[in-house]
Design a protein around this motif. Structure first.
Motif, PDB file in Angstrom:
ATOM      1  N   UNK A 174     -25.411 -15.766 -41.461  1.00  0.00           N
ATOM      2  CA  UNK A 174     -26.041 -16.881 -40.844  1.00  0.00           C
ATOM      3  C   UNK A 174     -26.649 -17.835 -41.844  1.00  0.00           C
ATOM      4  N   UNK A 175     -26.456 -19.220 -41.722  1.00  0.00           N
ATOM      5  CA  UNK A 175     -26.971 -20.340 -42.675  1.00  0.00           C
ATOM      6  C   UNK A 175     -28.184 -20.732 -41.895  1.00  0.00           C
TER       7      UNK A 175
ATOM      8  N   UNK B 288     -28.367 -15.363 -44.534  1.00  0.00           N
ATOM      9  CA  UNK B 288     -29.089 -14.065 -43.984  1.00  0.00           C
ATOM     10  C   UNK B 288     -27.536 -13.402 -43.418  1.00  0.00           C
ATOM     11  N   UNK B 289     -27.650 -11.889 -43.724  1.00  0.00           N
ATOM     12  CA  UNK B 289     -26.632 -11.106 -42.941  1.00  0.00           C
ATOM     13  C   UNK B 289     -27.217 -10.489 -41.861  1.00  0.00           C
ATOM     14  N   UNK B 290     -26.920 -10.663 -40.507  1.00  0.00           N
ATOM     15  CA  UNK B 290     -27.460 -10.270 -39.628  1.00  0.00           C
ATOM     16  C   UNK B 290     -26.624  -9.150 -38.557  1.00  0.00           C
ATOM     17  N   UNK B 291     -27.419  -8.181 -38.117  1.00  0.00           N
ATOM     18  CA  UNK B 291     -26.722  -7.356 -37.102  1.00  0.00           C
ATOM     19  C   UNK B 291     -26.874  -7.876 -35.680  1.00  0.00           C
TER      20      UNK B 291
ATOM     21  N   UNK C 208     -24.878 -19.477 -31.218  1.00  0.00           N
ATOM     22  CA  UNK C 208     -23.585 -19.959 -31.244  1.00  0.00           C
ATOM     23  C   UNK C 208     -23.433 -20.950 -32.470  1.00  0.00           C
ATOM     24  N   UNK C 209     -22.488 -22.011 -32.012  1.00  0.00           N
ATOM     25  CA  UNK C 209     -22.113 -22.862 -33.340  1.00  0.00           C
ATOM     26  C   UNK C 209     -23.476 -23.577 -34.088  1.00  0.00           C
ATOM     27  N   UNK C 210     -24.078 -24.149 -33.096  1.00  0.00           N
ATOM     28  CA  UNK C 210     -25.477 -24.794 -33.856  1.00  0.00           C
ATOM     29  C   UNK C 210     -26.540 -24.574 -33.073  1.00  0.00           C
ATOM     30  N   UNK C 211     -27.657 -24.347 -33.673  1.00  0.00           N
ATOM     31  CA  UNK C 211     -28.862 -24.333 -32.874  1.00  0.00           C
ATOM     32  C   UNK C 211     -29.932 -24.931 -33.540  1.00  0.00           C
ATOM     33  N   UNK C 212     -30.898 -25.761 -32.935  1.00  0.00           N
ATOM     34  CA  UNK C 212     -32.043 -26.068 -33.470  1.00  0.00           C
ATOM     35  C   UNK C 212     -33.038 -24.907 -33.064  1.00  0.00           C
TER      36      UNK C 212
ATOM     37  N   UNK D 168     -32.793 -25.354 -38.645  1.00  0.00           N
ATOM     38  CA  UNK D 168     -31.422 -25.226 -37.596  1.00  0.00           C
ATOM     39  C   UNK D 168     -30.711 -23.858 -38.325  1.00  0.00           C
ATOM     40  N   UNK D 169     -29.873 -23.318 -37.387  1.00  0.00           N
ATOM     41  CA  UNK D 169     -29.397 -22.061 -37.681  1.00  0.00           C
ATOM     42  C   UNK D 169     -27.929 -22.088 -37.453  1.00  0.00           C
ATOM     43  N   UNK D 170     -27.034 -21.678 -38.153  1.00  0.00           N
ATOM     44  CA  UNK D 170     -25.526 -21.761 -37.883  1.00  0.00           C
ATOM     45  C   UNK D 170     -24.939 -20.453 -38.403  1.00  0.00           C
ATOM     46  N   UNK D 171     -23.768 -20.061 -37.378  1.00  0.00           N
ATOM     47  CA  UNK D 171     -23.177 -18.842 -37.921  1.00  0.00           C
ATOM     48  C   UNK D 171     -22.289 -19.203 -38.926  1.00  0.00           C
ATOM     49  N   UNK D 172     -21.902 -18.565 -40.005  1.00  0.00           N
ATOM     50  CA  UNK D 172     -21.293 -18.841 -41.206  1.00  0.00           C
ATOM     51  C   UNK D 172     -19.699 -19.195 -40.588  1.00  0.00           C
ATOM     52  N   UNK D 173     -19.247 -18.206 -39.875  1.00  0.00           N
ATOM     53  CA  UNK D 173     -17.940 -18.521 -39.367  1.00  0.00           C
ATOM     54  C   UNK D 173     -17.509 -19.683 -38.757  1.00  0.00           C
ATOM     55  N   UNK D 174     -18.545 -20.121 -37.788  1.00  0.00           N
ATOM     56  CA  UNK D 174     -18.142 -21.413 -37.074  1.00  0.00           C
ATOM     57  C   UNK D 174     -18.379 -22.767 -38.148  1.00  0.00           C
TER      58      UNK D 174
END
Length: 138
Positions: free
Chosen positions: A62-63, A76-79, A101-105, A111-117
């Motif tokens: 997660x970014x 972060x690496x998150x389970x 999911x893709x983008x979230x405030x 703001x948090x993003x899944x790296x893979x997205x």
């Protein structure tokens, strides 16, 4: 699994502040177990910074973009179901669910993003919300 990974290059993510490159994430995926390894390269630094490998393929990178003052980027690496704990520059401690999911405030100026997205794209932290550009996926 025999404990040996077979990593293959997976992709990159660039982080900009306007026209200035802040950092680049490079990633490799294990062909055997699916774990994703990440390193961070920063302009002016010769050696990349390798982050600790996730303990299982279920973990996701997660970014987090913190814009409370000067934009700050954390990784972060998150389970699944795990909570991310962020110590903000303004003194607050903020906790986020890691399953976005893709983008979230997730909080004011955060703001948090899944790296893979966002893989193989870029994030510009100078905009509010940060501008995210990724290639179309089929």
């Amino acid at each position: 699994m025999d404990g040996k990974h077979e990593f293959q290059y997976h992709g990159s993510l660039n982080i900009y502040d306007g026209s200035n490159l802040i950092q680049t994430y490079d990633s490799w995926r294990c062909n055997k177990c699916g774990i994703v390894r990440i390193c961070i390269r920063r302009p002016g630094k010769i050696e990349p910074e390798f982050l600790e490998d996730p303990s299982s393929p279920d973990e996701r990178w997660m970014i987090l973009i913190c814009k409370a003052e000067k934009p700050r980027v954390e990784t972060y690496s998150v389970k699944p179901g795990e909570t991310i704990r962020h110590e903000c520059v303004d003194g607050r401690v903020i906790e986020f669910e890691g399953d976005v999911k893709f983008e979230a405030k997730v909080a004011e100026n955060h703001y948090l993003y899944r790296f893979e997205d966002v893989l193989n794209g870029f994030i510009d932290v100078s905009e509010d919300p940060p501008k995210v550009v990724v290639p179309k996926r089929s």
